[in-house]
Scaffold this active site. Sequence first.
Site, PDB file in Angstrom:
ATOM      1  N   GLY A 131       0.580  -1.591  -0.250  1.00 13.12           N
ATOM      2  CA  GLY A 131      -0.034   0.184   0.000  1.00 13.12           C
ATOM      3  C   GLY A 131       0.885   1.499  -0.220  1.00 13.12           C
ATOM      4  NE  ARG A 136       5.522  -1.504   4.421  1.00  7.69           N
ATOM      5  CZ  ARG A 136       4.433  -1.584   4.923  1.00  7.69           C
ATOM      6  NH1 ARG A 136       3.248  -1.657   4.021  1.00  7.69           N
ATOM      7  NH2 ARG A 136       4.737  -0.143   5.677  1.00  7.69           N
ATOM      8  NE  ARG A 181      -3.716  11.068  -9.288  1.00  5.11           N
ATOM      9  CZ  ARG A 181      -5.128  12.158  -8.730  1.00  5.11           C
ATOM     10  NH1 ARG A 181      -5.481  12.319  -7.356  1.00  5.11           N
ATOM     11  NH2 ARG A 181      -5.693  12.889  -9.730  1.00  5.11           N
ATOM     12  NE  ARG A 208      -3.329  -5.789   1.072  1.00  4.49           N
ATOM     13  CZ  ARG A 208      -2.927  -4.782   2.029  1.00  4.49           C
ATOM     14  NH1 ARG A 208      -1.443  -4.031   1.681  1.00  4.49           N
ATOM     15  NH2 ARG A 208      -2.679  -4.275   3.399  1.00  4.49           N
ATOM     16  CB  SER A 244       0.344  -3.907   7.717  1.00  2.00           C
ATOM     17  OG  SER A 244      -0.511  -2.680   7.934  1.00  2.00           O
ATOM     18  CG  ASP A 293      -2.031  -3.178  13.956  1.00  2.00           C
ATOM     19  OD1 ASP A 293      -3.944  -3.305  14.741  1.00  2.00           O
ATOM     20  OD2 ASP A 293      -2.523  -3.304  13.703  1.00  2.00           O
ATOM     21  NE  ARG A 345       3.973  -0.790  11.925  1.00  2.00           N
ATOM     22  CZ  ARG A 345       2.047   0.039  11.788  1.00  2.00           C
ATOM     23  NH1 ARG A 345       1.941   0.291  10.435  1.00  2.00           N
ATOM     24  NH2 ARG A 345       1.237   0.045  12.734  1.00  2.00           N
TER      25      ARG A 345
END
Length: 233
Positions: A20, A24, A43, A87, A90, A204, A217
């Site tokens: 996402g 990353r 963008r 994908r 997290s 989490d 992460r």
Amino acid sequence: MSVHINAEKGDIAETVLLPGDPLRAKWIAESFLTDAFCYNDVRGMLGFTGWYHGRRISVQGTGMGIPSTLIYCHELIKDYNVKNLIRVGSAGSYQKKVKIRDIVIAMAASTNSGLNNLDFPNASFAPTASFDLFMKATQYAHTHQIRITAGNVLSTDQFYEHNPDTYKLWAKFGVLCVEMETAGLYTIAAKNNVKALTILTISDSLVTGERTAFEDRETSFEDMVAIALNISE
């Protein structure tokens, strides 16, 4: 070029990893790929193509949520002939046994999104993973002694729930964790006869309240990315 991706034809591989976060995507390209180049910065949604163990791989940020993800998946499939969408993201755990830093592979995706109501009024389409990619992922994890849990996940349209106990009903029905994209990814893959798989790292827990620090992460995501890269075709 497409509306949201300024790559030339041939710049994007048939297999694309989909984090996402565009940063990353940059981290994956810099950490795992060789001879990587940036093919998209429209963008700020970065995309890269490089090589991993002799296989050409791309990594494309998608943003958060089903609508944003579908924009990039649609253009990758229709304008760049992508065949495998993986994908890497997290998620928040819904089960006590699914702990932070654990890896979840999504066999199917429940959702509170109205996405599929548009095409299937008065019905419920159940979006599922590519069996081929799913089997490769579980076999790779087993061979390399990476602990995984596989099952149903929830793709939600609400990051901040009004009722903090909402998750308990999903948990009662065995849903493992919550994220925001997979139901859309699996739906568009099914519609276009391409392969899709979601691999998640638990960041989490809604059960215990534990949470990984943002700076931790990347290192905790390495096993997830390794699985994705090593099942790429």
